[in-house]
Design a protein around this motif. Structure first.
Motif, PDB file in Angstrom:
ATOM      1  N   UNK A  18       6.244   1.062  -7.509  1.00 55.55           N
ATOM      2  CA  UNK A  18       7.408   1.877  -7.840  1.00 55.55           C
ATOM      3  C   UNK A  18       7.143   3.348  -7.566  1.00 55.55           C
ATOM      4  N   UNK A  19       8.126   3.991  -6.948  1.00 56.22           N
ATOM      5  CA  UNK A  19       8.127   5.442  -6.791  1.00 56.22           C
ATOM      6  C   UNK A  19       8.956   6.036  -7.920  1.00 56.22           C
ATOM      7  N   UNK A  20       8.585   7.216  -8.369  1.00 55.24           N
ATOM      8  CA  UNK A  20       9.337   7.920  -9.388  1.00 55.24           C
ATOM      9  C   UNK A  20       9.773   9.247  -8.801  1.00 55.24           C
ATOM     10  N   UNK A  21      11.090   9.415  -8.696  1.00 56.33           N
ATOM     11  CA  UNK A  21      11.639  10.599  -8.037  1.00 56.33           C
ATOM     12  C   UNK A  21      11.071  10.775  -6.637  1.00 56.33           C
ATOM     13  N   UNK A  22      10.890   9.640  -5.940  1.00 58.55           N
ATOM     14  CA  UNK A  22      10.461   9.648  -4.554  1.00 58.55           C
ATOM     15  C   UNK A  22       8.962   9.705  -4.333  1.00 58.55           C
ATOM     16  N   UNK A  23       8.165   9.787  -5.402  1.00 57.72           N
ATOM     17  CA  UNK A  23       6.706   9.903  -5.289  1.00 57.72           C
ATOM     18  C   UNK A  23       6.060   8.621  -5.807  1.00 57.72           C
ATOM     19  N   UNK A  24       5.080   8.031  -5.075  1.00 55.01           N
ATOM     20  CA  UNK A  24       4.424   6.822  -5.572  1.00 55.01           C
ATOM     21  C   UNK A  24       3.910   7.024  -6.995  1.00 55.01           C
ATOM     22  N   UNK A  25       4.315   6.133  -7.875  1.00 54.57           N
ATOM     23  CA  UNK A  25       4.041   6.302  -9.301  1.00 54.57           C
ATOM     24  C   UNK A  25       3.244   5.153  -9.906  1.00 54.57           C
ATOM     25  N   UNK A  26       3.610   3.915  -9.599  1.00 50.77           N
ATOM     26  CA  UNK A  26       3.004   2.795 -10.324  1.00 50.77           C
ATOM     27  C   UNK A  26       2.867   1.563  -9.440  1.00 50.77           C
ATOM     28  N   UNK A  27       1.702   0.904  -9.551  1.00 51.32           N
ATOM     29  CA  UNK A  27       1.449  -0.401  -8.941  1.00 51.32           C
ATOM     30  C   UNK A  27       1.320  -1.408 -10.065  1.00 51.32           C
ATOM     31  N   UNK A  28       1.980  -2.571  -9.929  1.00 53.93           N
ATOM     32  CA  UNK A  28       1.953  -3.535 -11.021  1.00 53.93           C
ATOM     33  C   UNK A  28       2.259  -4.933 -10.514  1.00 53.93           C
ATOM     34  N   UNK A  29       1.931  -5.922 -11.340  1.00 47.31           N
ATOM     35  CA  UNK A  29       2.214  -7.300 -10.959  1.00 47.31           C
ATOM     36  C   UNK A  29       1.502  -8.277 -11.862  1.00 47.31           C
ATOM     37  N   UNK A  30       1.666  -9.556 -11.547  1.00 47.85           N
ATOM     38  CA  UNK A  30       1.141 -10.610 -12.403  1.00 47.85           C
ATOM     39  C   UNK A  30       1.026 -11.927 -11.644  1.00 47.85           C
ATOM     40  N   UNK A  80       0.842  -1.192   0.000  1.00 50.20           N
ATOM     41  CA  UNK A  80       0.000   0.000   0.000  1.00 50.20           C
ATOM     42  C   UNK A  80       0.879   1.244   0.000  1.00 50.20           C
ATOM     43  N   UNK A  81       0.433   2.250  -0.757  1.00 49.94           N
ATOM     44  CA  UNK A  81       1.108   3.555  -0.786  1.00 49.94           C
ATOM     45  C   UNK A  81       0.052   4.618  -0.536  1.00 49.94           C
ATOM     46  N   UNK A  82      -0.163   4.998   0.729  1.00 55.85           N
ATOM     47  CA  UNK A  82      -1.147   6.045   1.023  1.00 55.85           C
ATOM     48  C   UNK A  82      -0.752   7.374   0.387  1.00 55.85           C
ATOM     49  N   UNK A  83      -1.747   8.176   0.070  1.00 63.06           N
ATOM     50  CA  UNK A  83      -1.481   9.490  -0.504  1.00 63.06           C
ATOM     51  C   UNK A  83      -0.599  10.301   0.439  1.00 63.06           C
ATOM     52  N   UNK A  84      -0.811  10.121   1.735  1.00 57.42           N
ATOM     53  CA  UNK A  84       0.052  10.746   2.735  1.00 57.42           C
ATOM     54  C   UNK A  84       0.489   9.650   3.702  1.00 57.42           C
ATOM     55  N   UNK A  85       1.736   9.323   3.682  1.00 60.23           N
ATOM     56  CA  UNK A  85       2.222   8.272   4.566  1.00 60.23           C
ATOM     57  C   UNK A  85       3.168   7.343   3.850  1.00 60.23           C
ATOM     58  N   UNK A  86       3.894   6.525   4.590  1.00 59.83           N
ATOM     59  CA  UNK A  86       4.907   5.651   3.994  1.00 59.83           C
ATOM     60  C   UNK A  86       4.314   4.432   3.316  1.00 59.83           C
ATOM     61  N   UNK A  87       5.075   3.886   2.366  1.00 61.03           N
ATOM     62  CA  UNK A  87       4.708   2.625   1.727  1.00 61.03           C
ATOM     63  C   UNK A  87       4.863   1.499   2.750  1.00 61.03           C
ATOM     64  N   UNK A  88       3.875   0.594   2.767  1.00 62.87           N
ATOM     65  CA  UNK A  88       3.909  -0.531   3.693  1.00 62.87           C
ATOM     66  C   UNK A  88       3.584  -1.828   2.961  1.00 62.87           C
ATOM     67  N   UNK A  89       4.141  -2.915   3.453  1.00 60.43           N
ATOM     68  CA  UNK A  89       3.779  -4.255   3.004  1.00 60.43           C
ATOM     69  C   UNK A  89       2.861  -4.871   4.054  1.00 60.43           C
ATOM     70  N   UNK A  90       1.757  -5.458   3.612  1.00 58.04           N
ATOM     71  CA  UNK A  90       0.904  -6.246   4.502  1.00 58.04           C
ATOM     72  C   UNK A  90       1.193  -7.712   4.223  1.00 58.04           C
TER      73      UNK A  90
END
Length: 603
Positions: A481-493, A67-77
């Motif tokens: 993935x973050x781009x220049x430090x900002x959450x940019x893309x969620x992806x997977x398969x 998860x990458x909240x709009x405000x807050x750190x990226x976390x793994x659940x």
């Protein structure tokens, strides 16, 4: 830019949802339209996938979430359940096993998906339990159209269901018949189970948070847990050994575990920061492949060129060999991830990549760390006999001998979803396990248990050796993935061992060659089975390189001349990617066209 795409890249500002099934995507988009956020939508999408892709995941499975909240750190659940307390190495050895069965009850671990979804809903969501489960309940009770692969899977295990797993036959073989592709299919037992959870939760609390916490307790200690344990304690189930076994799972295992938060493992690459799970998953191999590839000038190549395919494939062989030698549950194994992702280590590993293909399985060396790599060459080793000689080139045959389905050997797969909402919240999740073909349906619940314990080794020198309370080294690996430090893309398969190959190829094509999300997904795919598989019967095929037939003839011939054992697959057969991105006020999403199931939506 790619010369061809199957569909447009979805672009909007309100919200985007992409998943491996259109009905799940519709559920997630419906939640966004009703005012829910990305986390509410992800829960609805995840539970819908349990119903409409039962051959790929189920309520009794597991899910890692980033998860990458709009405000807050990226976390793994961490929604991966551990091995039961009775699952000792000695317990399996006493059964004369050298490998964990690929089906049945001996490979069951604690089912983790439900609690992980509930934890995210509790802490990040806004909607009620009833709201987010309504879509899954509707699909289960009123029915959905079966896709061809579900019908095919049921057909493969029909005899097993009729002769052994009769509780599964009661759900999937109504009137003794395999449902036809396109037919309306219902799972009322699953719908009743979720309805009862909601009713009991609402009776216990009049607020959202209390209902979610009650639901978690119902799952781990209430009627769901009781039904699971009644079955585990009494059922002797046929599995891939050709024998019947009971489960090792206990009520204390279910009650004693809950999903948890972790910091993501990250790697910086060309202005992007990629976030993955820790080494209880295979996610770090994505990062190590980046660490190896950053020493090559990929920008100077073409994404369909033999040099690109060769460099990526040879890097994968090295990173996945390290997976086998070093990865395991970090609570049990000291995984030297700081070394494995370091410049110095990968500068040396990169020197092993030449212009010709390698047939060796070559893990690196970190003093005092790692363990034995078990190598079972496809088509050349007897079941239960481990070839532990690594480092010497070995040519493997290509004969494919699938495990007999009358013992529960039909393989499962996985699902994926990515969601971004109008506020910028971002979710990537890869649910799996509890496949309809993995173990018998638990009576009264409408689902079966995960087989994730098959990813443990029964070798005390391996970092992935089984142990009570230990997490299996799963293949499930969402990406963010973050781009220049900002959450940019969620992806997977989905795709087992291919997940961190297909998702890497997608990422590289987007970053280096400028392909948009849909173009990068549609591009011709490739993969290698060079390293030991994570799934029963745990074989490898040294030198293997499978490519979709859409690659240029010159590329294919050049790869053959470099020594790759090239297998040409059907044109649209490899990969099931999904992706969503956020930049400059625009939300974008794309989905895999292969098998005509995945869809992206948004506005």
């Amino acid at each position: 830019m790619s010369e061809f795409t199957t569909r447009p890249e979805i672009v909007g500002t309100f919200g985007v949802v992409t998943s491996t099934h259109w009905l799940a995507t519709a559920a997630g988009m419906g939640i966004l339209e009703r005012g829910g956020n990305a986390y509410d939508a992800a829960v609805a999408t995840g539970f819908a996938l349990q119903v409409v892709e039962p051959h790929l995941n189920g309520p009794g499975g597991e899910v890692p979430i980033i998860v990458a909240p709009e405000k807050g750190p990226v976390k793994v659940i961490n929604g991966q359940g551990p091995a039961p307390q009775k699952a000792t190495l000695e317990a399996y050895q006493a059964l004369d096993l050298s490998i964990v069965p690929g089906s049945g009850m001996l490979s069951a671990v604690v089912p983790g998906a439900f609690d992980a979804w509930m934890l995210m809903l509790l802490d990040y969501g806004t909607m009620s339990l009833r709201d987010v489960l309504s879509y899954a309940i509707n699909y289960a009770r009123d029915g959905y159209s079966i896709v061809p692969n579900i019908a095919h899977t049921i057909n493969r295990v029909k005899t097993l269901f009729e002769d052994e797993w009769t509780s599964s036959a009661n759900i999937y073989l109504k009137d003794g018949k395999v449902p036809e592709a396109g037919a309306l299919f219902k799972n009322p037992e699953m719908a009743d189970m979720y309805d009862r959870i909601i009713s009991e939760a609402e009776a216990a609390s009049d607020n959202r948070e209390g209902q979610i916490e009650t639901a978690r307790k119902i799952w781990s200690e209430g009627f769901v847990a009781k039904a699971i344990m009644d079955f585990c304690e009494t059922a002797e189930v046929m599995d891939t050994t050709g024998r019947r076994h009971k489960a090792l799972l206990s009520k204390d295992d279910l009650a004693g575990w809950s999903a948890s938060y972790e910091e993501p493992l990250t790697f910086d690459y060309h202005g992007y920061t990629v976030c993955k799970t820790a080494a209880w998953g295979q996610g770090p191999v994505f990062l190590q492949q980046l660490a190896l590839l950053k020493g090559f000038d990929l920008d100077a190549l073409d994404e369909k060129s033999p040099e690109f395919v060769h460099l990526v494939t040879e890097s994968a062989k090295l990173a996945f060999a390290d997976r086998e030698a070093f990865y395991g549950d970090p609570n049990f194994v000291d995984v030297p991830m700081d070394v494995l992702l370091s410049d110095a280590y990968n500068d040396e590993r990169r020197k092993l990549i030449s212009d010709t293909t390698s047939f060796e399985i070559r893990p690196g060396s970190v003093p005092g760390k790692g363990g034995n790599v078990v190598v079972r060459i496809k088509g050349t080793t007897e079941e239960g006999k481990d070839n532990k000689d690594i480092g010497e080139p070995t040519v493997a045959r290509f004969d494919d001998e699938p495990t007999p389905d009358d013992k529960g050997g039909a393989k499962g797969d996985t699902c994926h979803l990515d969601i971004i909402d109008r506020w910028g919240n971002m979710v990537s999740a890869t649910p799996s396990g509890g496949w309809l073909q993995s173990s018998p349906i638990i009576p009264g619940l409408g689902f079966c248990l995960t087989n994730r314990a098959q990813m443990f080794w029964l070798d005390e020198t391996s970092p992935a050796c089984i142990a009570p309370g230990k997490l299996p080294r799963t293949t499930l690996t969402p990406s963010l993935a973050l781009k220049n430090g900002v959450p940019y893309m969620a992806f997977g398969t989905p795709g087992g061992d291919q997940q961190d190959q297909w998702s890497l190829h997608f990422f590289l094509r987007h970053v280096h060659f400028g392909l948009n999300l849909q173009e990068a997904i549609d591009a011709p795919a490739f993969q290698t089975a060079h390293f030991p598989s994570s799934f029963y019967p745990r074989e490898c095929d040294p030198g293997n390189l499978s490519l979709e037939g859409r690659f240029p003839t010159e590329t294919i011939e050049e790869l053959k001349s470099r020594g790759h054992k090239v297998v040409i697959e059907p044109d649209w057969s490899l990969g099931r990617m999904a992706a969503a991105s956020k930049e400059k006020g625009l939300l974008k999403a794309a989905a895999n066209p292969r098998f005509m199931q995945g869809y992206a939506a948004g506005r």
